[in-house]
Design an enzyme around this catalytic site. Structure first.
Site, mmCIF file in Angstrom:
data_model
loop_
_atom_site.group_PDB
_atom_site.id
_atom_site.type_symbol
_atom_site.label_atom_id
_atom_site.label_comp_id
_atom_site.label_asym_id
_atom_site.label_seq_id
_atom_site.Cartn_x
_atom_site.Cartn_y
_atom_site.Cartn_z
ATOM 1 N N ALA A 72 0.872 -1.171 0.000
ATOM 2 C CA ALA A 72 0.000 0.000 0.000
ATOM 3 C C ALA A 72 0.911 1.223 0.000
ATOM 4 C CB ALA A 72 -0.880 -0.018 1.243
ATOM 5 N N GLY A 117 0.486 -4.971 0.868
ATOM 6 C CA GLY A 117 -0.679 -4.989 -0.023
ATOM 7 C C GLY A 117 -0.398 -5.721 -1.330
ATOM 8 N N GLU A 120 -0.943 -9.289 -0.478
ATOM 9 C CA GLU A 120 -2.394 -9.429 -0.277
ATOM 10 C C GLU A 120 -3.116 -9.479 -1.629
ATOM 11 O OE1 GLU A 120 -2.266 -6.064 2.435
ATOM 12 O OE2 GLU A 120 -3.212 -7.283 3.980
ATOM 13 N N GLU A 140 4.334 -4.997 7.347
ATOM 14 C CA GLU A 140 3.624 -3.887 7.993
ATOM 15 C C GLU A 140 4.119 -3.580 9.398
ATOM 16 O OE1 GLU A 140 2.159 -6.401 6.389
ATOM 17 O OE2 GLU A 140 0.808 -5.571 4.880
HETATM 18 N N1 COA Z 1 4.602 3.067 -0.776
HETATM 19 C C1 COA Z 1 4.995 4.210 -1.334
HETATM 20 N N2 COA Z 1 6.128 4.339 -2.033
HETATM 21 C C2 COA Z 1 6.901 3.250 -2.163
HETATM 22 C C3 COA Z 1 6.559 2.013 -1.601
HETATM 23 C C4 COA Z 1 5.339 1.944 -0.883
HETATM 24 N N3 COA Z 1 4.917 0.809 -0.331
HETATM 25 N N4 COA Z 1 7.530 1.129 -1.876
HETATM 26 C C5 COA Z 1 8.449 1.781 -2.610
HETATM 27 N N5 COA Z 1 8.071 3.076 -2.786
HETATM 28 C C6 COA Z 1 8.772 4.125 -3.506
HETATM 29 C C7 COA Z 1 9.969 4.665 -2.740
HETATM 30 O O1 COA Z 1 9.543 5.626 -1.800
HETATM 31 C C8 COA Z 1 10.785 5.251 -3.858
HETATM 32 O O2 COA Z 1 10.209 6.464 -4.243
HETATM 33 P P1 COA Z 1 11.151 7.785 -4.522
HETATM 34 O O3 COA Z 1 12.076 7.336 -5.629
HETATM 35 O O4 COA Z 1 10.189 8.830 -4.932
HETATM 36 O O5 COA Z 1 11.861 8.050 -3.243
HETATM 37 C C9 COA Z 1 10.560 4.274 -5.000
HETATM 38 O O6 COA Z 1 9.332 3.601 -4.704
HETATM 39 C C10 COA Z 1 11.642 3.220 -5.129
HETATM 40 O O7 COA Z 1 11.775 2.549 -3.889
HETATM 41 P P2 COA Z 1 13.169 2.360 -3.117
HETATM 42 O O8 COA Z 1 12.852 2.136 -1.671
HETATM 43 O O9 COA Z 1 14.091 3.476 -3.445
HETATM 44 O O10 COA Z 1 13.699 1.022 -3.808
HETATM 45 P P3 COA Z 1 14.721 -0.031 -3.179
HETATM 46 O O11 COA Z 1 15.103 -0.930 -4.296
HETATM 47 O O12 COA Z 1 15.802 0.666 -2.429
HETATM 48 O O13 COA Z 1 13.863 -0.868 -2.094
HETATM 49 C C11 COA Z 1 11.925 -2.075 -1.287
HETATM 50 C C12 COA Z 1 12.810 -1.703 -2.514
HETATM 51 C C13 COA Z 1 10.709 -2.813 -1.805
HETATM 52 C C14 COA Z 1 12.724 -2.968 -0.343
HETATM 53 C C15 COA Z 1 11.524 -0.776 -0.552
HETATM 54 O O14 COA Z 1 10.995 0.121 -1.497
HETATM 55 C C16 COA Z 1 10.478 -0.991 0.514
HETATM 56 O O15 COA Z 1 10.791 -1.481 1.605
HETATM 57 N N6 COA Z 1 9.203 -0.590 0.251
HETATM 58 C C17 COA Z 1 8.152 -0.634 1.223
HETATM 59 C C18 COA Z 1 7.656 -2.030 1.430
HETATM 60 C C19 COA Z 1 6.563 -2.056 2.475
HETATM 61 O O16 COA Z 1 6.794 -1.791 3.644
HETATM 62 N N7 COA Z 1 5.338 -2.364 2.037
HETATM 63 C C20 COA Z 1 4.224 -2.485 2.907
HETATM 64 C C21 COA Z 1 3.488 -1.220 3.013
HETATM 65 S S1 COA Z 1 2.144 -1.390 4.179
#
Ligand code: COA
Length: 266
Positions: A72, A117, A120, A140
């Site tokens: 999400a 999400g 999910e 989460e």
């Molecule tokens: N919501 C909003 N934005 C997200 C996102 C999310 N769940 N997951 C990734 N993004 C965005 C990042 O903020 C970044 O945006 P920016 O370039 O404008 O700063 C872009 O997507 C790329 O992500 P980034 O974190 O730089 O990539 P990465 O390769 O370093 O890491 C992940 C990849 C998946 C490990 C990391 O993005 C992450 O942990 N995301 C969240 C996962 C999460 O907690 N999901 C559950 C949400 S309830």
């Protein structure tokens, strides 16, 4: 009457490959994170796919090489009030339930991160094929949250208590082979072959008898939530109903005549 919500092209992309409809979450810059607009666009897309007899199978994926859906949208969620948080959860759950109860098969093509999400969403699909590079998880708790789009309930039903508690309590992602071992995905294939393998499976499903597929989906959805006696009764009723279809006559005749059946969904 409210206006129908039209899919927003900045959130999803839809392409038809014969009877297979490919729906891609289309926010690669945000790793396809699900904001409210994307949830609404997906709901409208699945409503449209359900209503279109030309669509026999839906494949759901994420645009770009990195993510199916990375969860999400955290930026959008960060400022929500408790009431808005509940509404956001209900919005997501409504989409997941729509997919799960769609009367035609939905295959998740998990091309990368399926987190929160994203997992999910994948779990609401009927089948999941993952690239060997994919990672799945329910992270989460790392945000001080819990799964809100049905993750705690669907993972429990799909893979049991141990896997659910492991993923949801630790928040740590697991790789595709482990997800396969836990029964979270159906198959793992090399990343380079993911699209071809998925579309091949989708084409097979598209050639099957649509009303029989629907009968299976209904039996599993209903039977998963009731006592076995009720589930068996429901199965018998669905089984009987198949004898009213042209496709059942065609399928049995084709077998006896040693030819390929031509199913029409009637
Ligand atoms: N919501 C909003 N934005 C997200 C996102 C999310 N769940 N997951 C990734 N993004 C965005 C990042 O903020 C970044 O945006 P920016 O370039 O404008 O700063 C872009 O997507 C790329 O992500 P980034 O974190 O730089 O990539 P990465 O390769 O370093 O890491 C992940 C990849 C998946 C490990 C990391 O993005 C992450 O942990 N995301 C969240 C996962 C999460 O907690 N999901 C559950 C949400 S309830």
């Amino acid at each position: 009457m409210p206006e129908p919500v039209l899919p927003d092209p900045s959130t999803i992309a839809i392409t038809d490959h014969g009877p297979v409809r490919l729906v891609a979450v289309n926010r690669p810059d945000k790793l396809n994170a699900l904001n409210a607009a994307t949830l609404d666009a997906l709901l409208a897309a699945f409503d449209a796919a359900a209503a279109d007899d030309g669509v026999r199978v839906v494949v759901l994926t994420g645009t770009g090489p990195k993510a199916f859906v990375a969860g999400a949208d955290i930026a959008e969620m960060s400022g929500l009030t408790p009431v808005q948080g509940r509404d956001f959860s209900l919005r997501g759950q409504r989409l997941m339930r729509r997919i799960e109860t769609l009367p035609k098969p939905v295959v998740a093509m998990v091309n990368g991160f399926a987190l929160g999400g994203g997992l999910e969403l994948a779990m609401s699909c009927h089948l999941r094929i993952a690239a060997d590079s994919a990672k799945v998880g329910q992270p989460e708790v790392n945000l001080g949250l819990i799964p809100g789009f049905g993750g705690s309930q669907r993972l429990l039903r799909l893979a049991g208590r141990a896997a659910t508690l492991e993923l949801c309590l630790t928040g740590a992602p697991i790789d595709a082979p482990r997800a396969l071992q836990l029964g979270i995905v159906n198959r793992v294939v090399p990343a380079a072959e993911l699209e071809a393998e998925t579309m091949q499976l989708a084409a097979k499903l598209a050639a099957a008898a649509p009303l029989a597929l629907r009968g299976v989906l209904d039996c599993v959805n209903v039977g998963g939530e009731c006592a076995i006696g009720e589930g068996l009764e429901y199965e018998s009723a669905q089984f009987g109903l198949m004898f009213a279809t042209d496709d059942m006559r065609e399928g049995t005749a084709a077998f006896l005549e040693r030819r390929k059946p031509d199913f029409k969904g009637r």
